[in-house]
Design a protein around this motif. Structure first.
Motif, PDB file in Angstrom:
ATOM      1  N   MET A 192      -4.442  -6.738   3.871  1.00  0.00           N
ATOM      2  CA  MET A 192      -5.455  -7.681   3.347  1.00  0.00           C
ATOM      3  C   MET A 192      -6.811  -6.989   3.138  1.00  0.00           C
ATOM      4  O   MET A 192      -7.156  -6.041   3.832  1.00  0.00           O
ATOM      5  CB  MET A 192      -5.607  -8.891   4.285  1.00  0.00           C
ATOM      6  N   GLN A 193      -7.504  -7.521   2.145  1.00  0.00           N
ATOM      7  CA  GLN A 193      -8.841  -6.991   1.847  1.00  0.00           C
ATOM      8  C   GLN A 193      -9.845  -7.639   2.777  1.00  0.00           C
ATOM      9  O   GLN A 193      -9.883  -8.863   2.896  1.00  0.00           O
ATOM     10  CB  GLN A 193      -9.241  -7.381   0.429  1.00  0.00           C
ATOM     11  N   THR A 194     -10.672  -6.801   3.419  1.00  0.00           N
ATOM     12  CA  THR A 194     -11.700  -7.369   4.292  1.00  0.00           C
ATOM     13  C   THR A 194     -13.075  -6.998   3.749  1.00  0.00           C
ATOM     14  O   THR A 194     -13.290  -5.854   3.334  1.00  0.00           O
ATOM     15  CB  THR A 194     -11.572  -6.830   5.733  1.00  0.00           C
ATOM     16  N   ALA A 195     -13.989  -7.966   3.787  1.00  0.00           N
ATOM     17  CA  ALA A 195     -15.362  -7.674   3.352  1.00  0.00           C
ATOM     18  C   ALA A 195     -15.995  -6.653   4.292  1.00  0.00           C
ATOM     19  O   ALA A 195     -16.801  -5.819   3.871  1.00  0.00           O
ATOM     20  CB  ALA A 195     -16.176  -8.968   3.323  1.00  0.00           C
ATOM     21  N   ALA A 196     -15.639  -6.708   5.581  1.00  0.00           N
ATOM     22  CA  ALA A 196     -16.188  -5.756   6.554  1.00  0.00           C
ATOM     23  C   ALA A 196     -15.387  -4.459   6.525  1.00  0.00           C
ATOM     24  O   ALA A 196     -14.178  -4.480   6.720  1.00  0.00           O
ATOM     25  CB  ALA A 196     -16.132  -6.359   7.955  1.00  0.00           C
ATOM     26  N   PRO A 197     -16.058  -3.318   6.288  1.00  0.00           N
ATOM     27  CA  PRO A 197     -15.338  -2.037   6.336  1.00  0.00           C
ATOM     28  C   PRO A 197     -14.984  -1.647   7.767  1.00  0.00           C
ATOM     29  O   PRO A 197     -14.145  -0.781   7.992  1.00  0.00           O
ATOM     30  CB  PRO A 197     -16.349  -1.039   5.749  1.00  0.00           C
ATOM     31  N   ASP A 198     -15.642  -2.324   8.733  1.00  0.00           N
ATOM     32  CA  ASP A 198     -15.440  -1.999  10.158  1.00  0.00           C
ATOM     33  C   ASP A 198     -14.713  -3.142  10.876  1.00  0.00           C
ATOM     34  O   ASP A 198     -15.056  -3.525  11.993  1.00  0.00           O
ATOM     35  CB  ASP A 198     -16.777  -1.688  10.836  1.00  0.00           C
ATOM     36  N   PHE A 199     -13.683  -3.664  10.216  1.00  0.00           N
ATOM     37  CA  PHE A 199     -12.873  -4.758  10.768  1.00  0.00           C
ATOM     38  C   PHE A 199     -11.737  -4.183  11.617  1.00  0.00           C
ATOM     39  O   PHE A 199     -11.131  -3.186  11.248  1.00  0.00           O
ATOM     40  CB  PHE A 199     -12.310  -5.584   9.605  1.00  0.00           C
ATOM     41  N   ARG A 200     -11.452  -4.828  12.763  1.00  0.00           N
ATOM     42  CA  ARG A 200     -10.392  -4.352  13.654  1.00  0.00           C
ATOM     43  C   ARG A 200      -9.457  -5.488  14.066  1.00  0.00           C
ATOM     44  O   ARG A 200      -9.914  -6.599  14.346  1.00  0.00           O
ATOM     45  CB  ARG A 200     -10.979  -3.760  14.947  1.00  0.00           C
ATOM     46  N   ILE A 201      -8.171  -5.165  14.140  1.00  0.00           N
ATOM     47  CA  ILE A 201      -7.204  -6.101  14.719  1.00  0.00           C
ATOM     48  C   ILE A 201      -6.922  -5.661  16.152  1.00  0.00           C
ATOM     49  O   ILE A 201      -6.524  -4.511  16.383  1.00  0.00           O
ATOM     50  CB  ILE A 201      -5.899  -6.127  13.897  1.00  0.00           C
ATOM     51  N   ILE A 202      -7.168  -6.550  17.092  1.00  0.00           N
ATOM     52  CA  ILE A 202      -6.869  -6.267  18.500  1.00  0.00           C
ATOM     53  C   ILE A 202      -5.424  -6.701  18.712  1.00  0.00           C
ATOM     54  O   ILE A 202      -5.133  -7.889  18.825  1.00  0.00           O
ATOM     55  CB  ILE A 202      -7.814  -7.044  19.450  1.00  0.00           C
ATOM     56  N   TRP A 203      -4.516  -5.753  18.707  1.00  0.00           N
ATOM     57  CA  TRP A 203      -3.065  -5.998  18.729  1.00  0.00           C
ATOM     58  C   TRP A 203      -2.606  -5.893  20.178  1.00  0.00           C
ATOM     59  O   TRP A 203      -2.292  -4.807  20.663  1.00  0.00           O
ATOM     60  CB  TRP A 203      -2.403  -4.947  17.847  1.00  0.00           C
ATOM     61  N   ASP A 224       1.515   1.862  11.694  1.00  0.00           N
ATOM     62  CA  ASP A 224       2.150   2.482  10.518  1.00  0.00           C
ATOM     63  C   ASP A 224       1.845   1.680   9.258  1.00  0.00           C
ATOM     64  O   ASP A 224       1.518   2.250   8.204  1.00  0.00           O
ATOM     65  CB  ASP A 224       3.679   2.536  10.691  1.00  0.00           C
ATOM     66  N   ALA A 225       1.968   0.348   9.362  1.00  0.00           N
ATOM     67  CA  ALA A 225       1.740  -0.497   8.178  1.00  0.00           C
ATOM     68  C   ALA A 225       0.301  -0.347   7.695  1.00  0.00           C
ATOM     69  O   ALA A 225       0.046  -0.283   6.482  1.00  0.00           O
ATOM     70  CB  ALA A 225       2.047  -1.958   8.514  1.00  0.00           C
ATOM     71  N   CYS A 226      -0.657  -0.281   8.613  1.00  0.00           N
ATOM     72  CA  CYS A 226      -2.068  -0.117   8.223  1.00  0.00           C
ATOM     73  C   CYS A 226      -2.281   1.236   7.537  1.00  0.00           C
ATOM     74  O   CYS A 226      -2.979   1.325   6.529  1.00  0.00           O
ATOM     75  CB  CYS A 226      -2.983  -0.226   9.449  1.00  0.00           C
ATOM     76  N   ALA A 227      -1.675   2.282   8.109  1.00  0.00           N
ATOM     77  CA  ALA A 227      -1.821   3.620   7.513  1.00  0.00           C
ATOM     78  C   ALA A 227      -1.262   3.619   6.089  1.00  0.00           C
ATOM     79  O   ALA A 227      -1.900   4.130   5.154  1.00  0.00           O
ATOM     80  CB  ALA A 227      -1.131   4.663   8.378  1.00  0.00           C
ATOM     81  N   LYS A 228      -0.083   3.010   5.923  1.00  0.00           N
ATOM     82  CA  LYS A 228       0.550   2.972   4.591  1.00  0.00           C
ATOM     83  C   LYS A 228      -0.300   2.187   3.605  1.00  0.00           C
ATOM     84  O   LYS A 228      -0.347   2.501   2.415  1.00  0.00           O
ATOM     85  CB  LYS A 228       1.948   2.358   4.684  1.00  0.00           C
ATOM     86  N   ALA A 229      -0.977   1.145   4.094  1.00  0.00           N
ATOM     87  CA  ALA A 229      -1.767   0.289   3.200  1.00  0.00           C
ATOM     88  C   ALA A 229      -3.157   0.866   2.926  1.00  0.00           C
ATOM     89  O   ALA A 229      -3.972   0.242   2.246  1.00  0.00           O
ATOM     90  CB  ALA A 229      -1.888  -1.107   3.812  1.00  0.00           C
ATOM     91  N   GLY A 230      -3.448   2.040   3.491  1.00  0.00           N
ATOM     92  CA  GLY A 230      -4.755   2.647   3.251  1.00  0.00           C
ATOM     93  C   GLY A 230      -5.839   2.113   4.187  1.00  0.00           C
ATOM     94  O   GLY A 230      -7.034   2.291   3.941  1.00  0.00           O
ATOM     95  N   ASN A 231      -5.412   1.437   5.266  1.00  0.00           N
ATOM     96  CA  ASN A 231      -6.371   0.913   6.249  1.00  0.00           C
ATOM     97  C   ASN A 231      -6.058   1.481   7.632  1.00  0.00           C
ATOM     98  O   ASN A 231      -5.890   0.753   8.613  1.00  0.00           O
ATOM     99  CB  ASN A 231      -6.284  -0.624   6.290  1.00  0.00           C
ATOM    100  N   ALA A 232      -5.994   2.819   7.696  1.00  0.00           N
ATOM    101  CA  ALA A 232      -5.466   3.500   8.886  1.00  0.00           C
ATOM    102  C   ALA A 232      -6.177   3.095  10.168  1.00  0.00           C
ATOM    103  O   ALA A 232      -5.564   3.066  11.236  1.00  0.00           O
ATOM    104  CB  ALA A 232      -5.561   5.005   8.690  1.00  0.00           C
ATOM    105  N   ASP A 233      -7.464   2.788  10.078  1.00  0.00           N
ATOM    106  CA  ASP A 233      -8.229   2.547  11.317  1.00  0.00           C
ATOM    107  C   ASP A 233      -8.281   1.074  11.721  1.00  0.00           C
ATOM    108  O   ASP A 233      -9.036   0.695  12.620  1.00  0.00           O
ATOM    109  CB  ASP A 233      -9.661   3.087  11.141  1.00  0.00           C
ATOM    110  N   ARG A 234      -7.501   0.235  11.062  1.00  0.00           N
ATOM    111  CA  ARG A 234      -7.630  -1.209  11.290  1.00  0.00           C
ATOM    112  C   ARG A 234      -7.056  -1.685  12.633  1.00  0.00           C
ATOM    113  O   ARG A 234      -7.562  -2.629  13.222  1.00  0.00           O
ATOM    114  CB  ARG A 234      -6.942  -1.965  10.145  1.00  0.00           C
ATOM    115  N   ALA A 235      -6.005  -1.013  13.114  1.00  0.00           N
ATOM    116  CA  ALA A 235      -5.277  -1.567  14.273  1.00  0.00           C
ATOM    117  C   ALA A 235      -5.631  -0.868  15.580  1.00  0.00           C
ATOM    118  O   ALA A 235      -5.651   0.354  15.662  1.00  0.00           O
ATOM    119  CB  ALA A 235      -3.774  -1.424  14.031  1.00  0.00           C
TER     120      ALA A 235
END
Ligand code: PLP
Length: 406
Positions: A192-203, A224-235
């Motif tokens: 998903m697209q996030t307006a915040a570039p510094d958004f994190r999912i606490i998994w 892995d899914a975040c890395a593949k989607a180009g959002n490597a630092d999200r999780a």
């Protein structure tokens, strides 16, 4: 049973003078006994790489402890940190570090960006919401379905609002709903697209290996899914052995992208010279590997499953067919979510308390302790003995019947 009969049975129940605390999902003493060999599991203090575990150092954990969690979490050991005994503490610190120092991809610390917000799938874990409340982070409720959070709403909110910096997720056997996130939900969270570039999912993968059935449910790998989607630092992934070995003396782990692990390591080195490596070593000796963890979890399952079954049997016998009343049949985790008709949860908890059964306060599974419909009661069957839990489930059912009749 009509109201008068329910009331009479409830009054008789009260006369027994039962005293039971079911407010938290704690392991029972016989579960803790399963890990007693842990106390003697170390026949030396040298780690595989020669580290003297008695001394200072190693803020990211012993290599073999990182490898153990890497195998459990299905991620490279270099992307795993083992630190302390509480994953909740690691979640707390990750958020505090975000507020104080910022996170990779962000231009400023979260704490310097005005009011920030976290999305909170509900019902959820009260201690997650307590962290947000204590740190002044605004919370938005996200309704849950059987497959995870309402992703249409999540996507819509994060797309436009850069103040949304985080989202709590318990992806497997969630506390308290027992929800398992579907592959589609995981893929949408990652992409998903996030307006915040510094958004994190606490998994918070607290119940990753905590199955109640013989079916071992799998959830897709978010890192892995975040890395593949180009959002490597999200999780940011969290886990612990609190409900595998000893709840008060286990190991906790954080797993994420290389950039997040590097940022964590920098930040954490100001708060510790290294965590308890002796405990890490004895855990590795005792658990050995993922197969060892799974074998131990099967023993937990055999203790826990009858307790869940007896609660479900009582609910079916005493609450089956009542309009507006339902409950979950979890495939794992530590809780059953009992749903009352609107406006009856608080009163049921009150009546249960008068009958000697302490439950988690109604509303606790929601931000600010407010269940908008006053419907959810979290049932934690793990700690009491089997006969006690049967009585408790009967008492809770009678309390709910009385509350409905009032
Ligand atoms: N996360 C969830 C969802 C929990 O239910 C619990 C305990 O009940 C925890 C975290 C606590 O984890 P830890 O003991 O590793 O701090």
């Amino acid at each position: 049973m009509n109201h008068a009969e329910s009331l009479a049975q409830y009054q008789a129940f009260k006369q027994q003078g039962l005293k039971l605390d079911m407010s938290r999902g704690k392991p029972a003493p016989e579960q803790l006994d399963l890990s007693l060999p842990l106390l003697d599991a170390v026949d030396g203090y040298k780690a595989a790489d020669g580290t003297d575990t008695r001394n200072y150092g190693g803020a990211v954990g012993l290599p073999e402890a990182r490898a153990l969690f890497a195998e459990i979490l299905d991620l490279p050991a270099a992307q795993v940190v083992v630190d302390g005994n509480s994953s909740l503490a690691l979640m707390h610190d990750s958020i505090v570090f975000g507020l104080l120092y910022g996170v990779p991809g962000g231009s400023k610390p979260w704490g310097q960006q005005g009011q920030i917000t976290f999305l909170c799938p509900v019902p959820g874990y009260d201690r997650h919401f307590a962290i947000c409340e204590a740190l002044g982070i605004k919370m938005i409720n996200i309704p849950m379905s059987d497959a995870g959070p309402d992703m249409d709403l999540v996507e819509q909110l994060v797309k436009d609002d850069a103040s949304i910096k985080g989202m709590w997720c318990v992806p497997k056997y969630s506390n308290p709903g027992g929800v398992v996130y579907s592959d589609e939900v995981v893929a949408r969270l990652a992409a998903m697209q996030t307006a915040a570039p510094d958004f994190r999912i606490i998994w918070d993968d607290a119940y990753r290996v905590h199955h109640l059935s013989t079916e071992h449910v799998l959830v897709a790998n978010l890192v892995d899914a975040c890395a593949k989607a180009g959002n490597a630092d999200r999780a940011l992934v969290f886990a612990s052995t609190s409900k595998i070995t000893l709840a008060g003396a286990g190991l906790a782990a954080l797993a994420s992208s290389p950039a997040n692990i590097a940022a964590w390591t920098r930040a954490v080195s100001t708060r510790t010279i290294g965590s308890d490596k002796v405990n890490q070593l004895r855990h590795v000796r005792f658990l050995k590997n993922k197969a060892g963890v799974e074998a131990l979890m099967e023993k937990h399952r055999l203790i826990l499953k009858p307790k869940f079954d007896v609660v479900l049997e009582q609910f079916e016998a005493l609450l089956g067919g009542i309009e507006g009343v339902s409950w979950t049949y979890p495939k794992g985790g530590y809780f059953i979510d009992l749903l009352t008709p609107a406006g009856k949860a608080r009163r049921t908890v009150e009546l249960a308390k008068e009958a000697g059964i302490t439950l988690t306060p109604a509303g606790a599974a929601f931000p600010y302790g407010k269940d908008p419909q006053d419907r959810h009661i979290r049932i934690a069957p793990s700690f009491p003995s089997l006969p006690e839990i049967k009585e408790a489930a009967r008492g809770i059912s009678l309390a709910l019947r009385v509350a409905i009749g009032e």
